[in-house]
Scaffold this motif. Structure first.
Motif, PDB file in Angstrom:
ATOM      1  N   GLY A  90     156.450 104.865  27.822  1.00 41.87           N
ATOM      2  CA  GLY A  90     155.275 104.691  28.401  1.00 41.87           C
ATOM      3  C   GLY A  90     155.640 104.879  30.086  1.00 41.87           C
ATOM      4  N   ASN A  91     156.817 105.413  30.571  1.00 45.83           N
ATOM      5  CA  ASN A  91     157.142 105.724  31.723  1.00 45.83           C
ATOM      6  C   ASN A  91     156.766 107.426  32.133  1.00 45.83           C
ATOM      7  OD1 ASN A  91     157.715 103.105  32.697  1.00 45.83           O
ATOM      8  ND2 ASN A  91     159.658 103.329  31.170  1.00 45.83           N
ATOM      9  N   ARG A  92     156.983 107.507  33.451  1.00 41.69           N
ATOM     10  CA  ARG A  92     156.788 108.924  33.749  1.00 41.69           C
ATOM     11  C   ARG A  92     157.982 109.240  34.528  1.00 41.69           C
ATOM     12  NH1 ARG A  92     154.190 109.725  29.828  1.00 41.69           N
ATOM     13  NH2 ARG A  92     152.269 110.672  29.531  1.00 41.69           N
ATOM     14  N   PHE A  93     159.102 110.140  33.947  1.00 39.68           N
ATOM     15  CA  PHE A  93     160.324 110.113  34.874  1.00 39.68           C
ATOM     16  C   PHE A  93     160.181 111.743  35.612  1.00 39.68           C
ATOM     17  CE2 PHE A  93     161.728 107.547  31.388  1.00 39.68           C
ATOM     18  CZ  PHE A  93     162.127 106.412  32.179  1.00 39.68           C
ATOM     19  N   LEU A  94     160.985 111.638  36.639  1.00 41.87           N
ATOM     20  CA  LEU A  94     160.809 112.772  37.644  1.00 41.87           C
ATOM     21  C   LEU A  94     160.644 114.141  36.832  1.00 41.87           C
ATOM     22  CD1 LEU A  94     162.925 112.488  40.953  1.00 41.87           C
ATOM     23  CD2 LEU A  94     160.568 112.449  40.787  1.00 41.87           C
ATOM     24  N   MET A  98     160.578 117.611  32.448  1.00 45.17           N
ATOM     25  CA  MET A  98     162.138 117.523  32.253  1.00 45.17           C
ATOM     26  C   MET A  98     162.375 117.052  31.055  1.00 45.17           C
ATOM     27  SD  MET A  98     164.174 114.463  34.487  1.00 45.17           S
ATOM     28  CE  MET A  98     164.355 113.060  33.252  1.00 45.17           C
ATOM     29  N   SER A  99     163.724 117.679  30.466  1.00 43.95           N
ATOM     30  CA  SER A  99     164.212 117.647  29.169  1.00 43.95           C
ATOM     31  C   SER A  99     164.642 116.321  28.860  1.00 43.95           C
ATOM     32  CB  SER A  99     165.208 118.821  28.815  1.00 43.95           C
ATOM     33  OG  SER A  99     164.532 119.983  28.954  1.00 43.95           O
ATOM     34  N   ILE A 100     164.781 115.758  27.495  1.00 41.53           N
ATOM     35  CA  ILE A 100     165.322 114.635  27.278  1.00 41.53           C
ATOM     36  C   ILE A 100     166.817 114.566  27.680  1.00 41.53           C
ATOM     37  CG2 ILE A 100     166.449 113.245  25.254  1.00 41.53           C
ATOM     38  CD1 ILE A 100     163.673 113.902  23.850  1.00 41.53           C
ATOM     39  N   PRO A 101     167.520 113.809  28.546  1.00 39.09           N
ATOM     40  CA  PRO A 101     168.958 113.864  28.997  1.00 39.09           C
ATOM     41  C   PRO A 101     169.830 113.912  27.752  1.00 39.09           C
ATOM     42  CG  PRO A 101     167.606 112.169  29.985  1.00 39.09           C
ATOM     43  CD  PRO A 101     166.813 112.531  29.064  1.00 39.09           C
ATOM     44  N   THR A 118     156.842 109.570  27.593  1.00 44.79           N
ATOM     45  CA  THR A 118     157.682 109.479  28.727  1.00 44.79           C
ATOM     46  C   THR A 118     157.526 111.014  29.531  1.00 44.79           C
ATOM     47  OG1 THR A 118     159.423 110.284  27.063  1.00 44.79           O
ATOM     48  CG2 THR A 118     159.337 107.786  28.314  1.00 44.79           C
ATOM     49  N   GLY A 119     156.816 111.973  28.902  1.00 45.16           N
ATOM     50  CA  GLY A 119     156.396 113.075  29.469  1.00 45.16           C
ATOM     51  C   GLY A 119     157.487 114.119  29.495  1.00 45.16           C
ATOM     52  N   ASN A 142     155.072 113.477  23.605  1.00 43.76           N
ATOM     53  CA  ASN A 142     155.770 114.289  24.712  1.00 43.76           C
ATOM     54  C   ASN A 142     155.450 115.751  24.426  1.00 43.76           C
ATOM     55  OD1 ASN A 142     157.633 112.420  26.182  1.00 43.76           O
ATOM     56  ND2 ASN A 142     158.559 111.921  24.302  1.00 43.76           N
ATOM     57  N   TYR A 143     156.077 116.843  25.185  1.00 37.47           N
ATOM     58  CA  TYR A 143     155.659 118.262  25.130  1.00 37.47           C
ATOM     59  C   TYR A 143     156.522 118.996  24.610  1.00 37.47           C
ATOM     60  CZ  TYR A 143     152.425 115.280  28.269  1.00 37.47           C
ATOM     61  OH  TYR A 143     151.573 114.444  28.915  1.00 37.47           O
ATOM     62  N   PHE A 144     156.781 119.117  23.344  1.00 36.25           N
ATOM     63  CA  PHE A 144     157.726 120.141  22.864  1.00 36.25           C
ATOM     64  C   PHE A 144     157.061 121.290  22.431  1.00 36.25           C
ATOM     65  CE2 PHE A 144     159.826 115.667  21.890  1.00 36.25           C
ATOM     66  CZ  PHE A 144     160.514 115.613  23.033  1.00 36.25           C
ATOM     67  N   GLU A 145     156.013 122.023  23.223  1.00 36.22           N
ATOM     68  CA  GLU A 145     155.235 123.005  22.881  1.00 36.22           C
ATOM     69  C   GLU A 145     155.747 123.971  22.314  1.00 36.22           C
ATOM     70  OE1 GLU A 145     151.916 122.675  22.506  1.00 36.22           O
ATOM     71  OE2 GLU A 145     151.924 120.700  23.689  1.00 36.22           O
TER      72      GLU A 145
END
Length: 210
Positions: A90-94, A98-101, A118-119, A142-145
């Motif tokens: 539910g957060n929006r990181f910078l 951005m890819s999953i670390p 998390t975007g 999320n956005y793994f288009e």
């Protein structure tokens, strides 16, 4: 870890040197006997900011921005060797996009990982497949288009909960999905998947606990 986050609501006010026992910090849960840090609950309830205004759906973006975490997820998180529960949902990181670390794949004590809403974008790092103890994985919203469901997810045989809905996955439903024999819950909804390969149908019969 805190220094890399944006915390507009100051939820992490207790994370400082005046409160020397981190087991009393916001969002932290420790083992009763060893005091090892076991769980981090740093989620934001995204849907709490939805409301119905005279029959019309709306979302209070300003209130959400004032409450949710932003910034970056520091690699120092991987130093928490006993951490088994991580919820950053539910957060929006910078940098939306951005890819999953990938360092999350080194946190091999994890049994619960929630990165929904998390975007994150791009590819799911294959290192996530190293989390052999993981039972709960939520990557939804999320956005793994345009990406196919990675085969390494179908090798994570300890999973009991897998949510990949609303992620933009495309292509065939992997026939290896039947390897996830401990699954109790599976959501692949709202993606661009197709099922022309009949192998996945017989594979699904192996999911006897679903």
């Amino acid at each position: 870890f805190k220094n890399n986050l944006i915390d507009p609501s100051n939820r992490l006010w207790s994370w400082n040197h005046n409160h020397t026992n981190c087991c009393h910090w916001y969002g932290v849960l420790c083992h009763n006997l060893t005091s090892h840090l076991l769980q981090l609950h740093l989620n934001t309830s995204y849907y709490a900011f939805e409301y119905d205004y005279d029959g019309n759906y709306d979302f209070d973006w300003e209130a959400y921005r004032r409450w949710s975490f932003g910034g970056e997820i520091s690699p120092c998180l991987a130093d928490l060797k006993h951490l088994n529960y991580l919820d950053l949902s539910g957060n929006r990181f910078l940098g939306e996009g951005m890819s999953i670390p990938s360092f999350l794949g080194t946190m091999t004590s994890l049994t619960h990982l929630d990165l929904s809403l998390t975007g994150f974008n791009g590819k799911i790092p294959p290192q996530i497949g190293n989390l052999s103890k993981l039972r709960y994985l939520d990557l939804s919203d999320n956005y793994f288009e345009g990406m196919a469901i990675p085969s390494f997810l179908c090798a994570m045989t300890s999973l009991t909960h897998l949510d990949l809905s609303h992620t933009g996955f495309m292509g065939k439903i992997p026939s290896q999905i039947g390897n996830l024999s401990n699954l109790l819950y599976l959501d692949l909804g709202f993606n661009n998947l197709f099922a022309e390969n009949v192998e996945w149908v017989s594979s699904m019969w192996k999911l006897e606990y679903l």
